[in-house]
Design a protein around this motif. Sequence first.
Motif, short mmCIF file in Angstrom:
data_model
loop_
_atom_site.label_atom_id
_atom_site.label_comp_id
_atom_site.label_asym_id
_atom_site.label_seq_id
_atom_site.Cartn_x
_atom_site.Cartn_y
_atom_site.Cartn_z
N GLY A 1 0.78 -1.22 0.00
CA GLY A 1 0.00 0.00 0.00
C GLY A 1 0.81 1.28 0.00
O GLY A 1 0.24 2.37 -0.05
N ALA A 2 2.13 1.17 0.00
CA ALA A 2 2.97 2.36 0.13
C ALA A 2 3.17 3.11 -1.17
O ALA A 2 3.41 4.32 -1.17
CB ALA A 2 4.33 1.98 0.71
N LEU A 3 3.09 2.40 -2.30
CA LEU A 3 3.50 3.00 -3.57
C LEU A 3 2.44 2.86 -4.66
O LEU A 3 1.64 1.92 -4.66
CB LEU A 3 4.79 2.33 -4.08
CG LEU A 3 6.03 2.41 -3.20
CD1 LEU A 3 7.15 1.58 -3.79
CD2 LEU A 3 6.47 3.87 -3.03
N THR A 4 2.48 3.81 -5.58
CA THR A 4 1.82 3.68 -6.88
C THR A 4 2.91 3.64 -7.93
O THR A 4 3.86 4.43 -7.88
CB THR A 4 0.88 4.87 -7.16
OG1 THR A 4 -0.21 4.84 -6.24
CG2 THR A 4 0.34 4.82 -8.59
N THR A 5 2.81 2.71 -8.86
CA THR A 5 3.80 2.63 -9.93
C THR A 5 3.06 2.50 -11.25
O THR A 5 1.98 1.91 -11.32
CB THR A 5 4.79 1.47 -9.71
OG1 THR A 5 5.85 1.53 -10.68
CG2 THR A 5 4.10 0.11 -9.82
#
Length: 349
Positions: free
Chosen positions: A146-150
């Motif tokens: 849940g920490a990143l969008t890529t």
Amino acid sequence: MPKRTQGLIAVMISGAALCFAISSPAHAADTEAWTPTESAIRAASAGIALPQTVAGLSLSKSGEASNGGRAVDNYAQYLSEDGAIQATLYVYLPTYADASLAAYMTDKAVMERFGAKTRRTAYASASAAGRADSAIRAVYEDAADGALTTAAGFVHAGRWIVKIRVTGPTERRGEVLAGLDGMLANLSVDDPASLHSTAPASFAACPAAPTADARPTPAKLVGEAVPQDVRIPRDGRDALCIRGTVATADGNYDMLQQAGRNDGAIIVPIDDSGTVLAFDPATDGQGYKLSIHMVGQTDLYGVYDKVPSPRQVAAIIDGKDTQTAEAQAVATYAANGEITVSRLAQKGR
């Protein structure tokens, strides 16, 4: 872009000394990967450029990911002002170029790297360099727990693949997507006609494939011709199907063929940087010839009487297949389009 497996590296470097070269690329070792202009960075050999500042991201460094001095595997890294949003532009020359396949393998790599919570929220054709349907656009949410969008974009221009990756914190999702979309929109291609229309790979039902092992045919000297293109539709132009799964020491790989064809080429993508095993029908209709495609290089092997079994393909990838442990010839591709074909002396021959 991840590198290929160690087993496959062993397969590709086990040939003996070079015997001859068909043609010699002029000054290939002196080719510059990037040529900066006042406002852009340009891969001159590919005829592809991107502004040095785009969508809040600025160029931080550039160079070659591998094949130093040959300008066939180039990268440019961009950062937001605070460094939280990171983007990389890759412009590379795989000898089996297919934007749909690059997206497919990157999708697998993203899902494996960022964990089970990762969600694919976009995966479709998109515009690039001002042309509709000339890119594949993919977005992944909740990566890394849940920490990143890529997000990623893929373009096939002439002989080259362009791959864009943008990653940042989930709370800055909008900036990540703006970065990807801005880079796709501002990409510049010298020859717009070289852009291939592309779409995500689609898969249909695959008929049951034989599982018996194939037999290598008697060795033949490799001729002086440039390797033939693998005869299978690319860039999502036709449905593929999974013929079988290859289990190796480093993971599982799909054997892909054109749906509805039992007599066409078979490919086995290895990574998201363009490494592909190909079994292509021999020109005389007798068996299937093996070639291994990479960035800037194709290794040419012998011919099997039929498509090898998944077990045999696994042995090839792991470097344990004694029948194909040595390439017969290597074709080296220069950024300027020239190809050198070198025959290899075989051990024990």
